[in-house]
Scaffold this active site. Sequence first.
Site, PDB file in Angstrom:
ATOM      1  CG  ASP A  15     -36.181  -4.309  17.610  1.00 30.69           C
ATOM      2  OD1 ASP A  15     -35.709  -5.471  17.666  1.00 30.69           O
ATOM      3  OD2 ASP A  15     -37.399  -4.079  17.743  1.00 30.69           O
ATOM      4  CE  LYS A  37     -38.712  -8.760  20.417  1.00 32.08           C
ATOM      5  NZ  LYS A  37     -38.013  -8.973  19.138  1.00 32.08           N
ATOM      6  CG  ASP A  64     -37.791 -12.745  18.819  1.00 27.52           C
ATOM      7  OD1 ASP A  64     -38.266 -13.836  18.454  1.00 27.52           O
ATOM      8  OD2 ASP A  64     -38.214 -11.645  18.405  1.00 27.52           O
ATOM      9  CG  LEU A  65     -31.778 -15.900  18.201  1.00 26.42           C
ATOM     10  CD1 LEU A  65     -30.450 -16.636  18.438  1.00 26.42           C
ATOM     11  CD2 LEU A  65     -31.532 -14.651  17.376  1.00 26.42           C
ATOM     12  CE  LYS A  66     -40.217 -14.130  15.388  1.00 28.22           C
ATOM     13  NZ  LYS A  66     -39.320 -13.028  15.783  1.00 28.22           N
ATOM     14  CG  PHE A  67     -33.475 -21.646  17.148  1.00 32.44           C
ATOM     15  CD1 PHE A  67     -32.464 -21.018  16.422  1.00 32.44           C
ATOM     16  CD2 PHE A  67     -33.386 -21.639  18.530  1.00 32.44           C
ATOM     17  CE1 PHE A  67     -31.393 -20.405  17.056  1.00 32.44           C
ATOM     18  CE2 PHE A  67     -32.320 -21.027  19.176  1.00 32.44           C
ATOM     19  CZ  PHE A  67     -31.324 -20.409  18.444  1.00 32.44           C
ATOM     20  CG  HIS A  68     -38.763 -23.373  11.003  1.00 30.34           C
ATOM     21  ND1 HIS A  68     -39.726 -22.724  10.266  1.00 30.34           N
ATOM     22  CD2 HIS A  68     -39.022 -24.686  10.859  1.00 30.34           C
ATOM     23  CE1 HIS A  68     -40.530 -23.617   9.702  1.00 30.34           C
ATOM     24  NE2 HIS A  68     -40.111 -24.815  10.043  1.00 30.34           N
ATOM     25  CG  ASP A  69     -32.313 -26.314  10.577  1.00 25.37           C
ATOM     26  OD1 ASP A  69     -32.353 -27.399   9.954  1.00 25.37           O
ATOM     27  OD2 ASP A  69     -31.493 -25.427  10.342  1.00 25.37           O
ATOM     28  CB  ILE A  70     -33.536 -31.248  10.831  1.00 22.08           C
ATOM     29  CG1 ILE A  70     -32.055 -30.937  11.109  1.00 22.08           C
ATOM     30  CG2 ILE A  70     -33.845 -31.232   9.345  1.00 22.08           C
ATOM     31  CD1 ILE A  70     -31.116 -32.009  10.581  1.00 22.08           C
ATOM     32  N   PRO A  71     -34.991 -31.397  13.719  1.00 18.82           N
ATOM     33  CG  PRO A  71     -36.693 -32.912  14.273  1.00 18.82           C
ATOM     34  CD  PRO A  71     -35.925 -32.378  13.101  1.00 18.82           C
ATOM     35  CB  THR A  73     -30.270 -28.363  13.360  1.00 23.10           C
ATOM     36  OG1 THR A  73     -29.645 -29.310  12.511  1.00 23.10           O
ATOM     37  CG2 THR A  73     -29.609 -27.017  13.200  1.00 23.10           C
ATOM     38  CB  THR A 123     -48.543 -10.391  13.109  1.00 24.53           C
ATOM     39  OG1 THR A 123     -47.243  -9.913  13.418  1.00 24.53           O
ATOM     40  CG2 THR A 123     -49.182 -10.994  14.327  1.00 24.53           C
ATOM     41  CD  GLN A 193     -46.285  -3.318  15.999  1.00 19.28           C
ATOM     42  OE1 GLN A 193     -47.099  -4.034  15.422  1.00 19.28           O
ATOM     43  NE2 GLN A 193     -45.200  -3.806  16.564  1.00 19.28           N
ATOM     44  NE  ARG A 214     -40.924   0.636  16.310  1.00 14.72           N
ATOM     45  CZ  ARG A 214     -41.555   0.277  15.204  1.00 14.72           C
ATOM     46  NH1 ARG A 214     -41.301   0.910  14.066  1.00 14.72           N
ATOM     47  NH2 ARG A 214     -42.425  -0.709  15.226  1.00 14.72           N
TER      48      ARG A 214
END
Length: 234
Positions: A15, A37, A64-71, A73, A123, A193, A214
Site C-alpha cells: 500500500d 499485493k 487486487d483491482l476488483k474488476f466490476h463491469d459488463i462481462p 469489459t 468488509t 483493523q 502494515r
Amino acid sequence: MIKTSHDPKIVIALDYANAHDALNFVEQLDPTLCRLKVGKELFTAAGPQLVEALVAKGFGIFLDLKFHDIPTTVAKACEAASRLGVWMLNVHASGGSAMMEAALEGVERSGRKPTLIAVTVLTSMDQQMMNAIGVAGSVADQVLNLAILTQKSGLDGVVCSAQEAPTLRKVLGDKFCLVTPGIRPADAALDDQSRVVTPSQALALGSSYLVIGRPITQSKNPLETLKNINKEIL
Ligand code: C5P
C-alpha cells in the site's frame, strides 16, 4: 534455519503511493518468502510497468483491482492483467455469474493461468448499508451466497475474513482458495483493523493465503518480521 516455501502463504499488501517507495521496500524482501499485493492506489500511480518489474524480480503478484463491469469489459481487463504475468487477480462476485464466467474466459485467453478469485461483500459494509442498496438478507448469508455463485462460475476462490473462513471452507471444500486480510501477529498494532486473528489462527480457520500489510511494511526490520511470521506458520 528459516524454511522457505514454493507456495508462500504471506501476501504483503504494497500500500504505497508510488513505484519508488514500493520498490525501495521490495528491495528488502525475498520472493521465496512472500507474495505481493498491488492494489488500486499503487496500480493507478505506477501502472503495469511496476507490476511487470515485480514479476521480473520473481515475486508472485496478486493484482487486487476488483474488476466490476459488463462481462465483455471485465473479460478484456482480466486478459490484459493475466498477460502481465500476475499470480492472482480478482473481480466483484456481485457482478454476477455471466461477468465471472467472462472473467475466466479472459484469463484463459491470455494463455497464462493466474488464480482468479472474487470479492463477496466488502468488509466495510454493515447490515444497514447492505439493506440500503437493496439486499434484504444478512451479511453472512450474502457472503455465502456470493461465494457459492463464485464457485459455480468456475472461479478459484474468494477474499474473506478469517471469521467467515470456517463456514466457507465447509461448504465450498478443501480446494477452494480463501484469501484473508485482517491478520495481525500477536505483538503487532491493530492499526484500523478491528476484528483480527494471528497468522496461525487464520490458517487453522481455513485460510489459504494471508494478506498482511502494515505489520510488515511499517516494521523496523521487514525481512525479520516476515521470517518470524513464516516461522510461526510453516
Ligand atoms: O495493513 P493491513 O494488514 O491492514 O492491510 C490489509 C490489506 O488488505 C490492505 O491492502 C487492505 O486494503 C486489504 N483489505 C482489508 N480488508 C478487506 C479487504 C482488503 O484489509 N476486507
